[in-house]
Structure formats: C-alpha cells, structure tokens
Write a protein that holds these residues in place. Structure first.
Motif, short mmCIF file in Angstrom:
data_model
loop_
_atom_site.label_atom_id
_atom_site.label_comp_id
_atom_site.label_asym_id
_atom_site.label_seq_id
_atom_site.Cartn_x
_atom_site.Cartn_y
_atom_site.Cartn_z
N CYS A 114 52.04 32.41 42.21
CA CYS A 114 51.17 32.14 43.36
C CYS A 114 50.89 30.65 43.50
N LEU A 115 50.69 29.97 42.38
CA LEU A 115 50.42 28.53 42.42
C LEU A 115 51.65 27.74 42.85
N GLN A 116 52.81 28.14 42.35
CA GLN A 116 54.04 27.43 42.68
C GLN A 116 54.40 27.54 44.15
N ASP A 117 54.32 28.75 44.67
CA ASP A 117 54.83 29.03 46.01
C ASP A 117 53.75 29.10 47.08
N ASN A 118 52.53 28.75 46.70
CA ASN A 118 51.40 28.87 47.63
C ASN A 118 51.28 30.29 48.20
N THR A 119 51.57 31.25 47.33
CA THR A 119 51.47 32.65 47.72
C THR A 119 50.04 33.13 47.53
N PRO A 120 49.46 33.82 48.50
CA PRO A 120 48.09 34.33 48.33
C PRO A 120 47.97 35.20 47.08
N LEU A 121 46.87 35.06 46.38
CA LEU A 121 46.67 35.81 45.14
C LEU A 121 46.70 37.30 45.39
N ASP A 122 46.20 37.74 46.54
CA ASP A 122 46.13 39.18 46.81
C ASP A 122 47.49 39.79 47.14
N THR A 123 48.55 38.97 47.13
CA THR A 123 49.90 39.51 47.25
C THR A 123 50.24 40.36 46.04
N PHE A 124 49.75 39.93 44.87
CA PHE A 124 50.09 40.61 43.61
C PHE A 124 48.88 41.17 42.86
N PHE A 125 47.67 40.75 43.23
CA PHE A 125 46.48 41.16 42.49
C PHE A 125 45.38 41.62 43.44
N LYS A 126 44.61 42.58 42.95
CA LYS A 126 43.40 42.97 43.68
C LYS A 126 42.35 43.42 42.67
N CYS A 127 41.10 43.32 43.06
CA CYS A 127 39.99 43.69 42.17
C CYS A 127 39.16 44.78 42.82
N GLU A 128 38.94 45.85 42.08
CA GLU A 128 38.11 46.94 42.55
C GLU A 128 37.14 47.33 41.44
N GLU A 129 35.85 47.22 41.73
CA GLU A 129 34.79 47.56 40.77
C GLU A 129 34.99 46.83 39.45
N LYS A 130 35.24 45.52 39.56
CA LYS A 130 35.39 44.61 38.42
C LYS A 130 36.63 44.88 37.58
N LYS A 131 37.52 45.73 38.06
CA LYS A 131 38.78 45.98 37.37
C LYS A 131 39.92 45.43 38.23
N TRP A 132 40.82 44.69 37.60
CA TRP A 132 41.92 44.07 38.33
C TRP A 132 43.16 44.95 38.27
N PHE A 133 43.93 44.89 39.36
CA PHE A 133 45.19 45.63 39.46
C PHE A 133 46.30 44.64 39.83
N PHE A 134 47.52 44.99 39.44
CA PHE A 134 48.67 44.11 39.63
C PHE A 134 49.85 44.92 40.15
N ARG A 135 50.67 44.28 40.99
CA ARG A 135 51.94 44.87 41.37
C ARG A 135 53.03 43.81 41.23
N PHE A 136 54.18 44.24 40.76
CA PHE A 136 55.27 43.31 40.44
C PHE A 136 55.89 42.71 41.69
N THR A 137 55.92 43.46 42.77
CA THR A 137 56.45 43.00 44.06
C THR A 137 55.40 43.24 45.14
N PRO A 138 55.48 42.52 46.27
CA PRO A 138 54.46 42.68 47.32
C PRO A 138 54.31 44.09 47.86
N ASP A 139 55.33 44.92 47.69
CA ASP A 139 55.23 46.30 48.18
C ASP A 139 55.30 47.32 47.04
N GLY A 140 55.11 46.86 45.81
CA GLY A 140 55.20 47.75 44.66
C GLY A 140 53.90 48.50 44.40
N PRO A 141 53.93 49.44 43.45
CA PRO A 141 52.72 50.21 43.10
C PRO A 141 51.74 49.37 42.30
N TRP A 142 50.47 49.66 42.46
CA TRP A 142 49.43 48.94 41.71
C TRP A 142 49.28 49.56 40.32
#
Length: 222
Positions: free
Chosen positions: A186-214
């Motif tokens: 995200c830092l290298q490509d100026n990609t928004p953080l929420d492309t790969f990460f999201k936070c719900e109820e203080k727990k973070w989730f990740f997906r390997f690709t922009p359309d992948g499963p969390w």
C-alpha cells in the motif's frame, strides 16, 4: 539394580516421528527468519525510496544486518519509519495514518508472540525421540525451558509438543509476512489500505487480492 522394562516400540514409526519433528523445527525456523527478513527489507526500502542509488542502499543495509537487529527492534523501527513517513502531509496516506498505526499494533501482538515462542524454543533443551510407556513411538517431544522470576524458576508454557504444532507456528509466521508485505505494498503503490485490510469490532481482516476472501490473522491459509 532393578530391571526397567522397555516400552514396546515400532522402530519404523519412531524413526518417522523423529524425522518429522526435526523437519518441522527447520520449517518453523525458516519461516520465522523469512518473516523477520520481510520486516528488515521494509525498513530498508522505505528509507531508500527515492534515493535511486544501489550503493547508498547497500550502506544502509549494514546497520540493519548487524547482530543487534533482532526481531523485536526491527519491528519497532519499521513501525516508527512508517509512522514518520505518514506524518508528512504530503504523503498520500497521511489522512489514514491512524489506521496504519492501529493495524501495525494489531500485527505486532502476533509478531511478538512468535518471536517469544521462537526464543523459548531455540534456547530450550530438546528431547526428541525419547520413548515412554505413554508414548512408545515418540509421537510427541519435550522441551525443557525455564524462566527466572521472583518466585524462582518458572517453566515456559504452551510450547509445541509435536510436528503438527511446529508447522502451525510456521504457518503463522507466513501469515504475518503476508500482512506486513501488503502494508508495504500500500505504501509503495499508494494503494488505499482498505483494498487489503478492514477492521470490524477492533479485529482486523486481510485479503490477499482486492477481490479475495477476508481472513483473520489467526486463520490458516490453504
């Protein structure tokens, strides 16, 4: 001297279990060092971004490969470098710097668990291939590791006892590597953080690709 009966052992199974345990230990150590190396490389790349000189990058690498640069200080430095970069109003992620901070703190909990576990394992006394009446084929191993405390010696808790649990630690190292590498992406490509990460109820989730499963930080990858 009284005769001590020897547990009935299947030599082939014993050999297989012992081999798997040594191999799993190697797999964990390799994955751990790859995880730490990713953190090191992120430090170097963020410092060197824009310099445009491989010679200068080589000089900066000297400090990050010194023996004092173990897992914990490397992560601390990486977080500080990223925070300092994001503190600049010119940085594209400046407005979202609080989420970067929270995410890196969340990842740090898992990273800290892994380096503490690694230190306990590598500085313990390994007893692999030891048979007993309860475990005649040495399916499990034992690690003798104590810590000093105000109450005296305290045994290290929740250490792995078989190859499967070592491989679980390996998988966790690989997951942390994926998370920190995508923060850097995200830092290298100026990609928004929420492309790969999201936070719900203080727990973070990740997906390997922009359309992948969390997935959570604790979920296994298959």
């Amino acid at each position: 001297m009284p005769y001590l009966p020897v547990p009935k052992t299947n030599e082939e199974t014993l050999s297989k279990n012992t081999k798997e345990q040594y191999e799993a230990l190697g797999c964990f150590v390799e994955a751990f060092e790859m995880m730490v190396n990713e953190v090191r490389e992120i430090c170097i790349e963020r410092i060197c971004a824009g310099i445009g000189s491989s010679e200068r990058e080589q000089l900066i690498e000297i400090s990050f490969h010194h023996t004092v640069m173990t897992a914990k200080p490397l992560y601390d430095i990486m977080r500080a470098i990223i925070a300092e970069l994001l503190n600049s109003p010119k940085n594209p992620h400046h407005a979202n710097r609080a989420n970067f901070k929270k995410l890196l703190g969340y990842i740090e909990d898992e990273y800290s668990h892994l380096y503490n576990k690694r230190n306990e394992l590598l500085h313990g006394t390994w007893l692999i291939g030891y048979v007993s009446d309860d475990d005649p084929n040495a399916k499990d191993f034992t690690i003798r590791k104590y810590k000093t405390s105000a109450d005296g010696l305290v045994p290290a808790k929740e250490l792995p006892k078989n190859a499967s649990e070592l491989l679980d630690l390996r998988d966790r190292c690989q997951t942390v590597l994926m998370w920190v590498s995508h923060v850097d992406l995200c830092l290298q490509d100026n990609t928004p953080l929420d492309t790969f990460f999201k936070c719900e109820e203080k727990k973070w989730f990740f997906r390997f690709t922009p359309d992948g499963p969390w997935r959570t930080l604790q979920e296994k990858w298959s």
